[in-house]
Design a protein around this motif. Structure first.
Motif, mmCIF file in Angstrom:
data_model
loop_
_atom_site.group_PDB
_atom_site.id
_atom_site.type_symbol
_atom_site.label_atom_id
_atom_site.label_comp_id
_atom_site.label_asym_id
_atom_site.label_seq_id
_atom_site.Cartn_x
_atom_site.Cartn_y
_atom_site.Cartn_z
ATOM 1 N N UNK A 232 82.588 80.318 34.097
ATOM 2 C CA UNK A 232 82.163 79.282 34.428
ATOM 3 C C UNK A 232 81.819 78.325 33.120
ATOM 4 N N UNK A 233 80.992 78.917 32.184
ATOM 5 C CA UNK A 233 80.763 77.939 30.889
ATOM 6 C C UNK A 233 82.057 77.443 30.359
ATOM 7 N N UNK B 172 83.123 73.565 29.794
ATOM 8 C CA UNK B 172 83.565 73.016 28.462
ATOM 9 C C UNK B 172 84.842 72.272 28.331
ATOM 10 N N UNK B 173 85.913 73.080 29.305
ATOM 11 C CA UNK B 173 86.978 72.285 29.340
ATOM 12 C C UNK B 173 87.144 70.960 30.115
ATOM 13 N N UNK C 297 84.159 69.174 30.101
ATOM 14 C CA UNK C 297 83.706 68.156 29.285
ATOM 15 C C UNK C 297 84.541 67.704 28.599
ATOM 16 N N UNK C 298 85.543 68.532 27.575
ATOM 17 C CA UNK C 298 86.483 68.021 26.747
ATOM 18 C C UNK C 298 87.462 66.918 27.335
ATOM 19 N N UNK C 299 87.763 67.150 28.352
ATOM 20 C CA UNK C 299 88.689 66.290 29.328
ATOM 21 C C UNK C 299 88.021 64.933 29.296
ATOM 22 N N UNK C 300 86.692 64.877 29.845
ATOM 23 C CA UNK C 300 85.843 63.683 30.030
ATOM 24 C C UNK C 300 85.512 63.253 28.706
ATOM 25 N N UNK C 301 85.293 63.758 27.937
ATOM 26 C CA UNK C 301 85.258 63.122 26.535
ATOM 27 C C UNK C 301 86.604 62.285 26.078
ATOM 28 N N UNK C 302 87.702 62.937 26.213
ATOM 29 C CA UNK C 302 88.991 62.260 25.910
ATOM 30 C C UNK C 302 89.283 61.060 26.701
ATOM 31 N N UNK C 303 88.864 61.019 27.732
ATOM 32 C CA UNK C 303 88.901 59.839 28.753
ATOM 33 C C UNK C 303 87.854 58.795 28.227
ATOM 34 N N UNK C 304 86.758 59.036 27.958
ATOM 35 C CA UNK C 304 85.829 58.405 27.391
ATOM 36 C C UNK C 304 86.168 57.631 26.088
ATOM 37 N N UNK C 305 86.726 58.591 25.231
ATOM 38 C CA UNK C 305 87.280 57.737 24.036
ATOM 39 C C UNK C 305 88.539 56.644 24.337
ATOM 40 N N UNK C 306 89.169 57.152 25.288
ATOM 41 C CA UNK C 306 90.392 56.416 25.615
ATOM 42 C C UNK C 306 89.937 54.935 26.183
ATOM 43 N N UNK C 307 88.765 55.169 27.043
ATOM 44 C CA UNK C 307 88.277 53.768 27.538
ATOM 45 C C UNK C 307 87.375 53.216 26.607
ATOM 46 N N UNK C 308 86.811 53.842 25.692
ATOM 47 C CA UNK C 308 86.159 52.936 24.672
ATOM 48 C C UNK C 308 87.087 52.112 23.995
#
Length: 114
Positions: A13-14, A18-19, A21-32
């Motif tokens: 589950x962890x 984590x995977x 979260x990593x995907x969401x972080x990449x999407x955030x970086x792109x949107x920023x």
């Protein structure tokens, strides 16, 4: 099924979280990179455009201040506008990061690397 393996089910589950979260972080970086903030100086005489990632994308100077004898003032206003844009970019990035980490149970001031 994983009863005899102790906490490995929780570990799976962890890892999945984590995977995600990593995907969401990449999407955030792109949107920023697409979010634009504008810093100003001299009551709007100098404006700097910047992405929320801090990348300067443009500079606008009111022609009224382009007087040779005022060169140092113009330079100071440019620097001030750039700093304002970068400060706004950092603040916006933190806001977006807070939205992303809201549901993770992390403290509000927890800083994740970009």
């Amino acid at each position: 099924m994983l009863k005899g393996l102790g906490g490995l089910g929780d570990m799976a589950k962890m890892m999945k979280a984590a995977q995600e979260m990593q995907t969401r972080m990449a999407e955030l970086q792109d949107s920023l990179g697409r979010v634009v903030v504008i810093g100003e100086a001299g009551a709007g005489l100098v404006k700097a455009r910047c992405t929320a990632k801090g990348e300067i994308t443009g500079l606008e100077i009111d022609p009224a201040i382009l007087v040779p004898s005022e060169k140092e003032v113009v330079e100071d206003l440019i620097v001030a506008a750039l700093k304002d844009a970068q400060a706004k970019a950092a603040a916006r990035g933190q806001q977006e990061m807070a939205k992303l980490t809201e549901g993770l149970g992390l403290p509000p001031d927890f800083k994740l690397p970009f």
